[in-house]
Scaffold this active site. Structure first.
Site, PDB file in Angstrom:
ATOM      1  CG  ASP A 135      -0.417  -1.800  -0.965  1.00  0.00           C
ATOM      2  OD1 ASP A 135      -1.145  -2.274  -1.903  1.00  0.00           O
ATOM      3  OD2 ASP A 135       0.488  -2.499  -0.093  1.00  0.00           O
ATOM      4  CB  SER A 138       3.257   6.662  -9.268  1.00  0.00           C
ATOM      5  OG  SER A 138       3.042   4.648  -9.225  1.00  0.00           O
TER       6      SER A 138
HETATM    7  P1  ADP Z   1       3.068   4.809  -4.567  1.00  0.00           P
HETATM    8  O1  ADP Z   1       3.977   4.289  -3.144  1.00  0.00           O
HETATM    9  O2  ADP Z   1       2.314   4.248  -5.593  1.00  0.00           O
HETATM   10  O3  ADP Z   1       3.118   6.294  -4.551  1.00  0.00           O
HETATM   11  P2  ADP Z   1       1.178   5.417  -1.705  1.00  0.00           P
HETATM   12  O4  ADP Z   1       0.291   4.597  -1.654  1.00  0.00           O
HETATM   13  O5  ADP Z   1       2.193   5.878  -1.382  1.00  0.00           O
HETATM   14  O6  ADP Z   1       1.308   4.906  -3.320  1.00  0.00           O
HETATM   15  O7  ADP Z   1       0.791   6.706  -2.523  1.00  0.00           O
HETATM   16  C1  ADP Z   1      -0.866   6.765  -3.898  1.00  0.00           C
HETATM   17  C2  ADP Z   1      -1.223   8.236  -3.483  1.00  0.00           C
HETATM   18  O8  ADP Z   1      -2.680   7.978  -2.746  1.00  0.00           O
HETATM   19  C3  ADP Z   1      -0.568   9.312  -2.775  1.00  0.00           C
HETATM   20  O9  ADP Z   1      -1.349  10.721  -3.360  1.00  0.00           O
HETATM   21  C4  ADP Z   1      -1.565   8.928  -0.714  1.00  0.00           C
HETATM   22  O10 ADP Z   1      -1.886  10.499  -0.454  1.00  0.00           O
HETATM   23  C5  ADP Z   1      -2.620   8.399  -1.509  1.00  0.00           C
HETATM   24  N1  ADP Z   1      -3.452   7.887  -0.749  1.00  0.00           N
HETATM   25  C6  ADP Z   1      -2.853   7.012   0.699  1.00  0.00           C
HETATM   26  N2  ADP Z   1      -3.701   7.083   1.777  1.00  0.00           N
HETATM   27  C7  ADP Z   1      -4.637   6.606   0.888  1.00  0.00           C
HETATM   28  C8  ADP Z   1      -6.420   6.836   0.676  1.00  0.00           C
HETATM   29  N3  ADP Z   1      -6.764   5.710   1.797  1.00  0.00           N
HETATM   30  N4  ADP Z   1      -7.287   6.690  -0.028  1.00  0.00           N
HETATM   31  C9  ADP Z   1      -6.971   7.191  -1.081  1.00  0.00           C
HETATM   32  N5  ADP Z   1      -5.689   7.739  -1.117  1.00  0.00           N
HETATM   33  C10 ADP Z   1      -4.951   7.054  -0.466  1.00  0.00           C
END
Ligand code: ADP
Length: 179
Positions: free
Chosen positions: A45, A129
């Site tokens: 996010d 998630s």
């Molecule tokens: P949530 O709170 O839904 O768990 P997160 O952002 O913490 O969301 O993580 C969701 C997934 O996205 C994780 O596998 C994380 O490693 C991944 N992630 C984080 N940054 C990126 C990015 N720039 N592009 C793709 N995936 C990402």
């Protein structure tokens, strides 16, 4: 893992797995793993908001007052190489007995439905998630891929290609096994 890219034909479309930063992918819509307050956060996010610029948050504040877990809202793509960002809210993992799988499927289903309503052909999604929210990726991967396959198989859908952008080799391997 031999390759960092995997493709499988599903219905009239394709599911792709890539190891990539989702903010760099050129698609009609990027799916974001948002939180229910739509207030911005860390992880994917934060990366999406930084790359897209302030327009995204402005539009979220103007158009929506939060988004319940298991659903999604849509905005423009700001400075991303995407026309839209679809902000989907997956569940926080507690113990698996609080409808977490059902809510994760619902978040993906809502996101793909919004993409189709807006005539999108290509969509990129993260592993919703499975980061800060702690959903075990081994359980999340088959739900994510199953929901994507169902969306591609829906009659008359505009969706042609769903790309899962995984952030690590190990996440990509788990999704590859599920695919
Ligand atoms: P949530 O709170 O839904 O768990 P997160 O952002 O913490 O969301 O993580 C969701 C997934 O996205 C994780 O596998 C994380 O490693 C991944 N992630 C984080 N940054 C990126 C990015 N720039 N592009 C793709 N995936 C990402």
């Amino acid at each position: 893992m031999e390759s960092d890219r995997l493709v499988r034909t599903v219905g009239g479309g394709r599911v792709l797995l890539v190891r990539a930063d989702i903010t760099t992918i050129a698609v009609d819509a990027v799916i974001n793993a948002a939180n229910a307050s739509l207030a911005g956060g860390g992880g994917v996010d934060g990366a999406i908001h930084r790359a897209a610029g302030p327009e995204l948050m402005r539009e979220l504040r103007e158009r929506y007052q939060g988004c319940p877990t298991g659903s999604a809202v849509i905005t423009g793509g700001g400075r991303l190489r995407a026309r839209y960002v679809i902000h989907a809210v997956g569940p926080r993992w507690r113990d698996g007995n609080h409808r977490e799988p059902e809510l994760l499927e619902a978040a993906y289903r809502s996101a793909f439905a919004l993409a189709a309503e807006h005539g999108c052909a290509t969509v990129a999604a993260p592993a919703i998630s499975t980061g800060i929210y702690g959903f075990p990726i081994e359980l999340a991967a088959p739900l994510a891929i199953g929901t994507a396959a169902a969306a591609l198989e829906a009659p008359d859908t505009s969706l042609r290609e769903i790309t899962f952008a995984l952030f690590s080799d190990s996440d990509l391997e788990v999704f590859a096994r599920a695919l």
